[in-house]
Motif scaffolding. Structure first.
Motif, mmCIF file in Angstrom:
data_model
loop_
_atom_site.group_PDB
_atom_site.id
_atom_site.type_symbol
_atom_site.label_atom_id
_atom_site.label_comp_id
_atom_site.label_asym_id
_atom_site.label_seq_id
_atom_site.Cartn_x
_atom_site.Cartn_y
_atom_site.Cartn_z
ATOM 1 N N TRP A 295 0.871 -1.186 0.079
ATOM 2 C CA TRP A 295 0.111 -0.056 -0.162
ATOM 3 C C TRP A 295 0.870 1.315 -0.010
ATOM 4 O O TRP A 295 0.801 2.298 -0.664
ATOM 5 C CB TRP A 295 -0.959 -0.139 1.268
ATOM 6 C CG TRP A 295 -1.860 -0.718 1.110
ATOM 7 C CD1 TRP A 295 -2.136 -2.153 1.761
ATOM 8 C CD2 TRP A 295 -3.262 -0.801 0.166
ATOM 9 N NE1 TRP A 295 -3.355 -2.726 1.453
ATOM 10 C CE2 TRP A 295 -4.014 -2.125 0.297
ATOM 11 C CE3 TRP A 295 -3.614 0.162 -0.787
ATOM 12 C CZ2 TRP A 295 -5.112 -2.051 -0.321
ATOM 13 C CZ3 TRP A 295 -4.815 -0.193 -1.449
ATOM 14 C CH2 TRP A 295 -5.504 -1.339 -1.319
ATOM 15 N N ALA A 296 1.868 1.211 0.699
ATOM 16 C CA ALA A 296 2.703 2.340 0.799
ATOM 17 C C ALA A 296 3.390 2.733 -0.678
ATOM 18 O O ALA A 296 3.533 3.665 -1.076
ATOM 19 C CB ALA A 296 4.139 2.075 1.775
ATOM 20 N N LEU A 297 3.818 1.461 -1.315
ATOM 21 C CA LEU A 297 4.220 1.706 -2.616
ATOM 22 C C LEU A 297 3.227 2.167 -3.556
ATOM 23 O O LEU A 297 3.512 2.946 -4.302
ATOM 24 C CB LEU A 297 4.678 0.297 -3.228
ATOM 25 C CG LEU A 297 5.323 0.046 -4.502
ATOM 26 C CD1 LEU A 297 6.648 1.198 -4.662
ATOM 27 C CD2 LEU A 297 5.436 -1.305 -4.998
ATOM 28 N N ALA A 298 1.978 1.760 -3.378
ATOM 29 C CA ALA A 298 0.768 2.412 -4.336
ATOM 30 C C ALA A 298 0.755 3.925 -3.986
ATOM 31 O O ALA A 298 0.417 4.658 -5.156
ATOM 32 C CB ALA A 298 -0.501 1.705 -3.900
ATOM 33 N N ILE A 299 0.927 4.284 -2.754
ATOM 34 C CA ILE A 299 0.754 5.705 -2.558
ATOM 35 C C ILE A 299 2.083 6.611 -3.302
ATOM 36 O O ILE A 299 1.935 7.476 -3.734
ATOM 37 C CB ILE A 299 1.084 6.211 -1.142
ATOM 38 C CG1 ILE A 299 -0.514 5.747 -0.602
ATOM 39 C CG2 ILE A 299 1.156 7.666 -0.789
ATOM 40 C CD1 ILE A 299 -0.679 5.741 1.038
ATOM 41 N N LEU A 300 3.221 5.869 -3.052
ATOM 42 C CA LEU A 300 4.415 6.385 -3.610
ATOM 43 C C LEU A 300 4.267 6.608 -5.151
ATOM 44 O O LEU A 300 4.845 7.621 -5.908
ATOM 45 C CB LEU A 300 5.698 5.672 -3.317
ATOM 46 C CG LEU A 300 7.007 6.107 -3.114
ATOM 47 C CD1 LEU A 300 7.133 7.425 -2.585
ATOM 48 C CD2 LEU A 300 8.168 5.445 -2.899
#
Length: 206
Positions: A50-55
Motif C-alpha cells: 500500500w505504501a508503494l501504491a501511494i508512492l
C-alpha cells in the motif's frame, strides 16, 4: 544562473495567478494529505504494498499536475508553493522510514537532509539580498529522477524472494547515483549563491 531581481520587479511566483480551485492544486493537496498515511503504512503495519501504491500515485500526480497546469493554463501561486513542498515531505518521510527500518544507514539520511537545509539557507540568503532562487539544473533534475525510482525499488527489494534479490542491485544503483547527484546539485547551489553575493558586493562601474 542566478539573476538579481530589480527593485519593484515581482518574483516569478508572485507573477502567477492567485487561485486555489484548480485540478493541479487538488492533485497536490491529495498528495500532501497522503504523506502521514504513507509514513504510517511504512512504520506501523509495514504494509509496503500500500505504501508503494501511494508512492506511485505521488510520482504520477507530480508529473500530471505540471502537465495539466501548462496545457490548460491552470498555473497558480498556491500550486507553485504546494507542489515542491509535497515533494520534499515525501522525500523526508521516506528517508525517516527507511532509516527506522534499517533500509538505509542514518548517515546517508543525514547527508540528504543536510543538503536540503543548506539549499534552504542559500535561498533565504539570496532572497534577503534581492536575488531570485537559482534555476533548477539538469543535475538536480537527474538527481530527482534517480531518487524517485530508487524509493519504490528499495521497498520492492526488501525480503528474501527471488524478485527482491533481482531488484536489489538496481535499487541501490539508482539510490547511489541519485544521492551523489543530489549532493552535487547542493554544491552548485552554494557556488551560485556565492557568485551572486560577490557580484552584488562589487562597486558599480562609473
Amino acid at each position: 544562473m542566478v539573476e538579481e531581481t530589480q527593485p519593484g520587479q515581482p518574483r516569478d511566483v508572485d507573477e502567477l495567478p492567485d487561485r486555489l480551485w484548480t485540478i493541479p492544486n487538488l492533485l497536490s493537496v491529495i498528495r500532501l494529505a497522503l504523506v502521514p498515511v504513507f509514513l504510517w503504512l511504512l512504520l506501523g503495519p509495514e504494509a509496503d504494498g500500500w505504501a508503494l501504491a501511494i508512492l506511485v500515485y505521488a510520482g504520477v500526480s507530480d508529473w500530471a499536475d505540471g502537465k495539466i497546469a501548462r496545457l490548460f493554463n491552470q498555473t497558480s501561486r498556491f500550486g507553485a508553493m504546494l507542489d515542491p513542498a509535497a515533494d520534499r515531505l515525501y522525500t523526508l518521510a521516506t528517508v525517516v522510514a527507511f532509516v527506522a527500518r534499517d533500509i538505509v544507514p542514518w548517515w546517508i539520511a543525514a547527508l540528504l537532509v543536510g543538503r536540503d537545509v543548506v539549499v534552504g539557507i542559500c535561498i533565504w540568503v539570496l532572497g534577503r539580498n534581492g536575488f531570485a532562487p537559482p534555476e533548477v539544473t539538469y543535475i538536480g533534475k537527474a538527481a530527482t529522477f534517480n531518487l524517485l525510482y530508487a524509493m519504490p525499488l528499495l521497498l520492492l527489494a526488501q525480503g528474501s524472494s527471488d524478485f527482491a534479490t533481482v531488484v536489489r542491485p538496481v535499487a541501490y544503483a539508482f539510490a547511489v547515483w541519485g544521492g551523489a547527484l543530489f549532493l552535487w546539485s547542493g554544491v552548485l547551489y552554494l557556488v551560485q549563491t556565492r557568485a551572486a553575493l560577490r557580484s552584488s558586493a562589487r562597486p558599480a562601474p562609473i
